[in-house]
Enzyme design. Structure first.
Site, short mmCIF file in Angstrom:
data_model
loop_
_atom_site.label_atom_id
_atom_site.label_comp_id
_atom_site.label_asym_id
_atom_site.label_seq_id
_atom_site.Cartn_x
_atom_site.Cartn_y
_atom_site.Cartn_z
N CYS A 129 6.11 9.38 13.75
CA CYS A 129 7.31 9.80 14.54
C CYS A 129 7.62 8.56 15.45
CB CYS A 129 6.79 10.96 15.11
SG CYS A 129 6.37 12.29 14.59
N ARG A 273 -11.88 -2.92 -3.30
CA ARG A 273 -11.93 -2.92 -4.79
C ARG A 273 -11.95 -4.07 -5.41
NH1 ARG A 273 -6.15 -1.65 -2.66
NH2 ARG A 273 -4.83 -3.34 -3.31
N GLN A 274 -12.20 -3.90 -6.89
CA GLN A 274 -12.30 -5.03 -7.87
C GLN A 274 -12.99 -6.19 -7.16
OE1 GLN A 274 -8.09 -5.74 -8.22
NE2 GLN A 274 -7.86 -4.13 -9.92
N GLN A 275 -14.35 -5.79 -6.58
CA GLN A 275 -15.09 -6.78 -6.07
C GLN A 275 -14.78 -7.68 -4.96
OE1 GLN A 275 -19.04 -6.87 -7.16
NE2 GLN A 275 -17.97 -4.85 -7.77
N ARG A 276 -14.12 -7.05 -4.11
CA ARG A 276 -13.71 -7.92 -3.02
C ARG A 276 -13.34 -7.01 -1.95
NH1 ARG A 276 -7.82 -7.94 -2.25
NH2 ARG A 276 -6.61 -7.01 -4.01
#
Length: 302
Positions: A129, A273-276
C-alpha cells in the site's frame, strides 16, 4: 515436531481445458488449486460478557483453517502465547450457503486485553500500500516482535542446497496443480519436519506457524524455514515472531526484508535453487565443513 501433513482433496478442483501443442488443440482435464475466502471471527471478553466480531477475511486454499487462524493471530500480534488462545473451531451458525466451511471463530482468553482501535485500523499498512519502510518496521517492533537469539542453529552450507528438492518432493498438491506456495520447516540437518501449502504465501506460513503454536512447539529457534517465491518484509516479520532464525527463499528478498532480517538478528537467504544461493544477513549461521572457514565466518557476527 509432527510429521508433514498434506492438504485434503478440497484443496484442488478439476476442470476441462483445450490443450494446445504446436498447431494441435485437444480437450483435456486439468487440476486447479482451490481458492475460497476464509472469515476469521474473534470471541473475547470476560465470562458471561463475551463479545464476537469479524477480524479479517483472507483468500486461502481450504484445509488447516484452524492453524491458519492461530498463526494469523500470533504473527499479527493479537496473541503472544498459546495460553492466550482458548481454541479455534468452525462456526456452526453461519447464515449463507457460501459460508459453510469458510468461517472459523477464535476464542481468546477472558483476561486478554484487546486493542479495538488497532483492529479498526486493520493492523499496520503493508508495503504493497506504499507505506514507508521505517514506519512499517517501527510498527512491528511496537507489536513486540522479539529479537532472535544470538546463537545457532549452525547449518552446513551443503544442507541448504538440499532443501528445495525435499520441499518439492513433499508438495503433493503442487505437483497436481502447479499453483500453490509452500512453507516448509526443517531441522538443522535438513530433515523435513512440517509443510503447509496454500494459494497465498502468507497463508502457507501462517498455517505452518499455527500448527507449531497449537502443538506447543514455539519458539522455533532451532529450525530452518524455506518458503517458495520471494521473501517479503511480512514473511520475515512472521518468521521472527515464531522465533525462526534462518529463513531461506527460492526467490529474491525485498530491500525491506533484508533490513528487517538484519534488525531482528535473522539469517536470510535468497535465490535458493540450482545449487546456489545468496546470504543477505547474519551469514555466521551458515558454516563450511572446513574448520578454518568456520572460524572466518564467525567474524561477521553482529
Amino acid at each position: 515436531m509432527p510429521a508433514p501433513v498434506f492438504l485434503p482433496p478440497t484443496s484442488y478442483e478439476y476442470t476441462r481445458v483445450q490443450r494446445v501443442v504446436g498447431e494441435a488443440r485437444t480437450p483435456a482435464d486439468d487440476v486447479l488449486a482451490a481458492e475460497e475466502p476464509l472469515e476469521i471471527r474473534l470471541g473475547y471478553g470476560p465470562s458471561g460478557q463475551r463479545e464476537h466480531r469479524t477480524l479479517a477475511v483472507t483468500m486461502r486454499t481450504p484445509g488447516h483453517d484452524e492453524e491458519l487462524a492461530a498463526g494469523f493471530l500470533l504473527t499479527e500480534g493479537l496473541i503472544r502465547r498459546r495460553e492466550e488462545l482458548l481454541g479455534v473451531r468452525p462456526c456452526p451458525d453461519v447464515q449463507k450457503p457460501e459460508e459453510q466451511g469458510n468461517v472459523v471463530r477464535a476464542e481468546l482468553a477472558a483476561d486478554l486485553p484487546l486493542d479495538l482501535p488497532r483492529l479498526e485500523r486493520h493492523f499496520y499498512t503493508s508495503s504493497s500500500c506504499g507505506v514507508c519502510g521505517k514506519t512499517s518496521i517501527e510498527a512491528v517492533h511496537a507489536a513486540a516482535c522479539p529479537l532472535l537469539p544470538a546463537d545457532g542453529p549452525l547449518i552446513l552450507a551443503p544442507v541448504i542446497h538440499q532443501l528445495p528438492e525435499r520441499q518439492r518432493e513433499a508438495q503433493a498438491v503442487f505437483e497436481q496443480t502447479g499453483g500453490l506456495h509452500a512453507a516448509a520447516l526443517f531441522s538443522p540437518q535438513g530433515e523435513l519436519l512440517l509443510l503447509r501449502e496454500d494459494v497465498g504465501r502468507h497463508n502457507a506460513l501462517d498455517k505452518l506457524i499455527g500448527a507449531a503454536l497449537l502443538a506447543g512447539q514455539l519458539p522455533l529457534h532451532r529450525h530452518v524455514l524455506l518458503v517458495s517465491g520471494r521473501a517479503s518484509f511480512e514473511l520475515v516479520q512472521k518468521a521472527a515472531v515464531a522465533g525462526i532464525a534462518v529463513l531461506a527463499a527460492v526467490g529474491a528478498p525485498s530491500s525491506l526484508a533484508v533490513q528487517a532480517a538484519q534488525d531482528f538478528g535473522m539469517t536470510l537467504l535468497g535465490f535458493v535453487r540450482q545449487q546456489r544461493y545468496n546470504i543477505y544477513s547474519h551469514p555466521w549461521r551458515i558454516i563450511s565443513e572446513e574448520p578454518e572457514v568456520r572460524s572466518e565466518v564467525s567474524e561477521f557476527r553482529s
